[in-house]
Design a protein around this motif. Sequence first.
Motif, PDB file in Angstrom:
ATOM      1  N   ALA A 134       0.692  -1.311   0.338  1.00 18.15           N
ATOM      2  CA  ALA A 134      -0.178   0.316   0.320  1.00 18.15           C
ATOM      3  C   ALA A 134       0.627   1.181  -0.135  1.00 18.15           C
ATOM      4  N   VAL A 186      -6.606  -1.843   5.313  1.00 20.63           N
ATOM      5  CA  VAL A 186      -7.189  -2.067   3.716  1.00 20.63           C
ATOM      6  C   VAL A 186      -8.190  -2.925   3.304  1.00 20.63           C
ATOM      7  N   THR A 228      -8.602   1.133  -0.786  1.00 15.34           N
ATOM      8  CA  THR A 228      -7.554   2.097  -0.442  1.00 15.34           C
ATOM      9  C   THR A 228      -8.750   2.913   0.929  1.00 15.34           C
ATOM     10  N   LYS A 267      -3.058   5.450  -0.109  1.00 15.08           N
ATOM     11  CA  LYS A 267      -3.582   5.914  -0.926  1.00 15.08           C
ATOM     12  C   LYS A 267      -4.094   5.335  -2.162  1.00 15.08           C
ATOM     13  N   GLU A 268      -3.145   3.778  -2.148  1.00 13.05           N
ATOM     14  CA  GLU A 268      -2.764   2.682  -3.602  1.00 13.05           C
ATOM     15  C   GLU A 268      -2.967   2.403  -3.221  1.00 13.05           C
ATOM     16  N   ILE A 269      -3.108   0.824  -3.650  1.00 12.49           N
ATOM     17  CA  ILE A 269      -2.882  -0.667  -3.412  1.00 12.49           C
ATOM     18  C   ILE A 269      -2.255  -1.664  -4.722  1.00 12.49           C
TER      19      ILE A 269
END
Length: 149
Positions: free
Chosen positions: A28, A64, A108, A113-115
């Motif tokens: 992540a 998550v 997210t 913020k991003e996975i």
Amino acid sequence: MTDNRLYPTRPFLAASVAVFREGRVLLAARGKPPGEGLFSLPGGQVETGETLGEAALRELEEEVGVKAELIGLLAPVELIEREANGRVKHHVVIAPHVARWVSGEPRTGPEAKEIRWITQSDIADLPLTPGLAGILDLAFQLARRDAGR
């Protein structure tokens, strides 16, 4: 003592987890400093009365939305960030774990913020938190041994 993580009076204890699913590990991109925007393992601070493993799994689900089963613990990692004058800005001791995915599709949020689910060959192409590449190498080794059982 203080609970302030910025310019702390003591180190903070945290736990993280490398979750594997079909030969890929979940990373992540951090949503907050330190290391905002860098890819890392889900994790966070250990709470009073919580084991390292419990903390790793709780943080994974909170950050998550994934549930996993622990398969091992790696050597702790110490992250110390200092100002130019030597003053300690951050000091965290992290206990990284390795786990196999059980359920949940990652999502997210404010801390992630991003996975991405990545292969070992993807590691070199991502901006990672300091020391994570070495942790991931060990995690992939342990995950391969676990998959071979």
